[in-house]
Design an enzyme around this catalytic site. Structure first.
Site, PDB file in Angstrom:
ATOM      1  CD  GLU A   1       1.097  -3.004  10.481  1.00 35.62           C
ATOM      2  OE1 GLU A   1       1.212  -3.950   9.724  1.00 35.62           O
ATOM      3  OE2 GLU A   1       0.182  -2.157  10.382  1.00 35.62           O
TER       4      GLU A   1
ATOM      5  CG  ASP B   1       0.650  -3.474   6.663  1.00 38.49           C
ATOM      6  OD1 ASP B   1      -0.295  -2.674   6.769  1.00 38.49           O
ATOM      7  OD2 ASP B   1       1.849  -3.122   6.658  1.00 38.49           O
TER       8      ASP B   1
ATOM      9  CG  ASP C   1       2.471  -8.079   4.462  1.00 38.89           C
ATOM     10  OD1 ASP C   1       2.363  -8.169   5.706  1.00 38.89           O
ATOM     11  OD2 ASP C   1       3.097  -7.162   3.914  1.00 38.89           O
TER      12      ASP C   1
ATOM     13  CD  GLU D   1       7.716  -7.186   7.979  1.00 37.50           C
ATOM     14  OE1 GLU D   1       8.547  -6.701   8.754  1.00 37.50           O
ATOM     15  OE2 GLU D   1       7.724  -6.990   6.757  1.00 37.50           O
TER      16      GLU D   1
ATOM     17  CE1 TYR E   1       1.093  -2.801   3.536  1.00 36.39           C
ATOM     18  CE2 TYR E   1       0.913  -4.858   2.321  1.00 36.39           C
ATOM     19  CZ  TYR E   1       1.490  -4.103   3.332  1.00 36.39           C
ATOM     20  OH  TYR E   1       2.460  -4.669   4.126  1.00 36.39           O
TER      21      TYR E   1
ATOM     22  NE  ARG F   1       6.715  -3.499   3.007  1.00 38.36           N
ATOM     23  CZ  ARG F   1       6.442  -2.635   3.974  1.00 38.36           C
ATOM     24  NH1 ARG F   1       5.226  -2.603   4.490  1.00 38.36           N
ATOM     25  NH2 ARG F   1       7.360  -1.795   4.420  1.00 38.36           N
TER      26      ARG F   1
ATOM     27  CG  HIS G   1      -2.046  -7.318  -0.887  1.00 41.64           C
ATOM     28  ND1 HIS G   1      -2.891  -7.377   0.183  1.00 41.64           N
ATOM     29  CD2 HIS G   1      -0.810  -7.622  -0.416  1.00 41.64           C
ATOM     30  CE1 HIS G   1      -2.197  -7.701   1.266  1.00 41.64           C
ATOM     31  NE2 HIS G   1      -0.942  -7.865   0.924  1.00 41.64           N
TER      32      HIS G   1
END
Length: 937
Positions: free
Chosen positions: A11, A97, A99, A101, A329, A331, A376
């Site tokens: 990203e 990432d 997750d 999103e 990470y 989140r 995570h």
């Protein structure tokens, strides 16, 4: 022909550079710079689609909730670059990432790039060499269930916002928004303020004294004295603050005594010559365990408590630490540590504090929050061995260093031994002699904790919120009591009676609001920072220090939602929706069926939402709820009763008071007064309201006559403070005019000259000369010789400033408005732009000169977050770019894109229908129905 390489897409440019350094020349690492596609606003759809099934939401709700996606205008160049890079690649690794999103970003990349080479999903939780190489060896397929969950969330938020927000526009104010999480968060803040408004304070007294163990000669030498508070009088418990409810009444009416001032004073007098002794003594072990490693939620909370960071600031700083390889990470809902991280924390604790500070077995942590998801680790220092804060001090500074140190301490402490000690509780008493309490027994209590082994406290101690700090802090505070036994004689000195009042519930801070949302299972911790920023930017919440204070606008919005969309702001219903989205992510619930039930309502055999009632409590969906709202009384929605016939109204120009109990002539409006912005809702009592109404009714002090117009000049108070104004004569209008015609006629009349007083002036002392000088503003300072623009000096809501076209600059003082010269003004415009009311602050970073303007590029922190500027053009940093990570090349690119867009177009209201846009290329033909591509338009 160039040698084929493997293309890796992440990203952010920072991640790309870091990962590129680990992978070498066989790999090309590129950044998508966040999302490349999203649902467009319906007004931006191609002309031929605006009247079709996508016209309302950019989602076809009648055909499987099929979304229409477009590439962001500022991402078209990036997409072209990625397609070009893909042509020379023989393999594509999507390393966004891990997750929902991140999975959705990877899916959108596949849909847009249409790769013809093998595609692999590459995931990692930290950006270190070992982690990246392990990720390359352990790739997987795209997780379509995670994609479905994220796309469902995006479509759900579009349906919610686009159906409910227009109701707010019609009944409260244009430009407002409603949202699945933001509206519930606002409701929490409003409900807390309602509790404060309804709160009735209770007055009570207590008695405290200083005590020491006595011997034959007096106080025992070497023994500490201690403070104790009266807890029992004549066999009844003495009331303290926690014994009262929010209405100022005792929760338990029997066996509890509320001390008055006279009673407390009588107790003090009657104990002056009394003999005190120990009635009972209890000692028990004290054990305190360390807090779990950080999750997204607890990091935001603790950064707010200890570092005074906003949620947005904490997450932005954590993002920079993660992308540069310092932490894992950020989140995550999981507080667990990997085996390698656990070993690293235990090893470091033993090295720094000694082996006795590490327990025999590793500590294991599990999430306690509702709906915890995402596989995570906790947020921790990156790597299989942790760098201490001292080791990174030369690489990190400011917020990044402080946050890294916090994460490091919390992680290491989580694997350390319990703190050990003992807690002693003593009850002591005496018989009152003389006065109205003669013969009654007075019992005092005290407790003390002695920590014999600090354990994890040697590294870290968790903070507490304001509403729990007093109780928890008192319990944890180390206080040593003297050695004593039951029956021992004590001396009592410094006996005092003190009065107290109960306090209303504490307002939410960002930290405590995050905690409340997570405890209720509302939203995802990774979105809390954005949610809190949204409700602040929308004007629903303002901050006072760290407290979140709702505005009267929020009261109106929440009242409308509670009365007409009650299920949508119900805490349990919102949490149920979140749980359903988790089930979609787990593959146990079908997303189209869920969206059908949410929007259209229950249907036979529909396995949609988990909630048995549905959106409108009758099994109906959102569409039917909005369609059948019925009549909404806007006046009632926008009114809050204060008492005695006084109410607050939320108007177009802000809140104002209205006294409905006052006698007025027929056809006249009741007395009104603006509510100042600095008066919080719980501070607007009836007495304060009458004070404001009285000030509003004051016609002001006549200063004299304007020498040019002959009109009176008066000084009076207003919503934004004291001001002077010219009083125009009453207009002579035709009495037969209709209300609309009268309104138009009044609007066409000349407006009186008006000006706010300077900070050094007051209503009592301002003179006619002062008023004429103030009303002469804005003052023309001169003309810029380069641009030809006129420069004026003005006074605004946020202080004195210069204005040249659309460019404004703060003046150093109010007096400067009348004295600044053209030369001085031009010199001010040469300086870096300053924020409202502030002196110029040093930039966060300097990146060299811009090749276009030749001026220095700086990264600064502004009202809406960090931005890059060359003094002429400003560009807010994209979400995935941090002040620490942005390069000079990226800054030049952002400024060039901003210049290319040209000046922002002013919104105009057209009387006629807007010109039909030129026909655009027809959208791609809808592919055959299949789950992975049904949304790939």
């Amino acid at each position: 022909m160039s040698q084929a390489r493997k293309l890796v897409i992440v990203e952010s440019p920072t991640k790309a550079r870091k990962i590129q350094s680990y992978l070498g020349d066989d790999y090309e690492v590129e950044a998508s710079v966040g999302h490349i596609r999203d649902l467009p606003q319906p007004k931006d759809l191609p002309a031929e689609m605006k009247k079709g099934p996508y016209g309302k939401f950019s989602v076809d709700v009648d055909n499987g909730f099929d979304p229409y996606y477009v590439v962001h205008a500022d991402k078209k160049k990036k997409v072209s670059e990625l397609k070009k890079a893909l042509k020379d690649a023989d393999e594509l690794f999507l390393a966004t990432d891990e997750d929902r999103e991140g999975e959705a970003i990877a899916w959108h990349l596949i849909q847009e790039l249409k790769p013809k080479v093998p595609v692999k999903r590459m995931v990692f939780h930290e950006i270190t060499r070992d982690a990246i190489l392990r990720a390359l060896e352990n790739t997987r397929e795209l997780d379509q269930d995670l994609v479905d969950a994220q796309e469902t969330r995006r479509i759900l938020d579009r349906l919610y916002g686009y159906e409910v927000s227009p109701v707010l526009w019609r009944k409260v104010r244009q430009g407002l928004s409603a949202g699945r999480v933001q509206s519930v968060a606002t409701r929490l803040v409003v409900e807390r303020e309602r509790e404060r408004m309804a709160f009735v304070s209770a007055d009570y007294w207590d008695v405290a004294g200083t005590f020491a163990v006595a011997d034959d000669g007096g106080a025992a030498s070497g023994q500490p004295s201690f403070r104790a508070r009266l807890t029992q009088l004549a066999g009844a418990k003495v009331a303290s603050g926690r014994d009262f409810d929010d209405r100022g009444r005792l929760k338990v009416r029997t066996g509890v005594v509320q001390l008055s001032e006279s009673t407390a004073t009588a107790v003090v007098s009657g104990l002056q010559a009394a003999d005190f002794s120990v009635r009972s003594l209890e000692t028990k072990p004290y054990t305190r365990r360390p807090a779990a490693p950080f999750t997204t939620s607890t990091l935001q909370q603790e950064a707010g408590r200890k570092l005074r960071m906003s949620s947005r600031q904490a997450m932005r700083t954590a993002q920079g630490l993660y992308e540069n390889g310092y932490i894992t990470y950020m989140r995550t809902d999981s507080p667990s540590l990997s085996a390698e991280a656990t070993s690293a924390a235990r090893r470091q604790a033993a090295e720094l504090y000694g082996p006795e500070y590490v327990p025999g077995a590793p500590r294991l942590y599990q999430s306690k929050s509702k709906g915890a998801q995402e596989a995570h680790e906790a947020i921790r220092p990156a790597g299989d061995s942790f760098r201490t804060p001292a080791q990174v001090a030369g690489e990190l500074s400011g917020d990044q260093f402080r946050l890294y140190e916090l994460i490091w301490k919390r992680t290491v402490a989580s694997q350390m031994a319990d703190a050990k000690g003992s807690t002693a509780s003593v009850r002591l008493g005496a018989t009152i002699v003389g006065g109205e309490q003669d013969g009654n027994e007075a019992v005092f209590s005290a407790s003390g904790t002695v920590i014999s082994f600090r354990g994890f406290l040697a590294a870290y101690e968790e903070g507490a919120d304001a509403d729990t700090e007093a109780a928890e802090g008192a319990a944890a505070k180390e206080t040593r009591l003297p050695t004593m036994s039951e029956g021992d004689a004590l001396t009592g000195t410094d006996l005092t009676a003190d009065g107290h009042s109960t306090s209303p519930p504490a307002r939410y801070t960002e930290a405590s609001l995050v905690k409340a949302l997570e405890e209720r299972g509302i939203g995802r911790p990774s979105t809390y920072a954005a949610t809190i920023s949204t409700i602040q930017d929308r004007g629903y919440v303002i901050t006072r220090g760290q407290a979140l204070v709702p505005t009267w606008l929020a009261f109106a919005v929440i009242r409308l939602l509670e009365e007409h969309f009650d299920r949508l702001v119900d805490y349990d219903f919102t949490a149920t929706m979140e749980a359903d989205l988790d089930q979609i992510a787990a593959g146990s619930r079908e997303r189209v069926a869920w969206l059908k039930e949410f929007y259209f309502g229950e249907a036979p055999g529909n396995l949609g939402t988990s909630d048995e009632l549905g959106v409108d409590s009758d099994g109906g969906g959102l569409r039917a709820l909005v369609a059948n709202l019925g009549e909404i009384d806007a006046a009632a929605i926008n009114s809050v009763d204060i008492g005695e016939g006084i109410r607050v109204r939320v108007g177009r120009y802000g809140p104002y008071l209205e006294d409905l109990a006052a006698e007025v002539e027929e056809g006249k409006t009741p007395p009104r007064a603006s509510v100042p912005d600095d008066v919080a809702p719980d501070e607007l009592t009836v007495a304060k309201a009458r004070e404001l109404l009285a000030a509003g009714a004051d016609d002001g002090r006549v200063l004299g006559t304007h020498p040019e117009t002959g009109n009176p000049v008066i000084a009076k108070n207003g919503r934004y403070g004291p001001y002077v104004t010219e009083q125009l004569p009453e207009p002579d209008l035709d009495p037969d005019l209709s209300a609309a015609a009268k309104k138009r006629a009044l609007a066409a009349l000349p407006k009186p000259k008006t000006a706010s007083l300077l900070k050094t002036q007051s209503l009592d002392s301002v003179t006619l000369e002062d008023a004429l000088q103030l009303m002469s503003l804005p003052r023309v300072v001169g003309t810029d010789p380069e641009s030809g623009d006129e420069i004026t000096a003005q006074n605004g809501r946020y202080g004195p400033y210069l204005k040249k076209g659309t460019d404004s600059r703060t003046l150093p003082s109010e007096e400067a408005m009348f004295t600044v010269t053209l030369e001085e003004a031009l010199e001010i415009y040469k300086q870096p732009k300053r924020g409202r009311g502030r002196t110029a602050t040093p930039p966060l970073r300097e990146l060299g000169d811009d090749p276009n303007s030749g001026k220095p590029i700086q990264v600064k922190d502004g009202r809406f977050g960090p931005y890059v500027t060359d003094g002429e053009t400003n560009r807010t940093l994209p979400r995935d770019v941090t002040p620490e990570s942005i390069t000079a090349e990226r800054a030049i690119e952002l400024l060039a894109e901003k210049r290319a867009q040209g000046p922002a177009k002013k919104r105009t209201t057209r009387a006629s229908t807007a010109k039909k846009p030129a026909a655009k290329k027809a959208p791609a033909k809808k592919p055959a129905a299949k789950k992975a591509s049904s949304s790939s338009k």
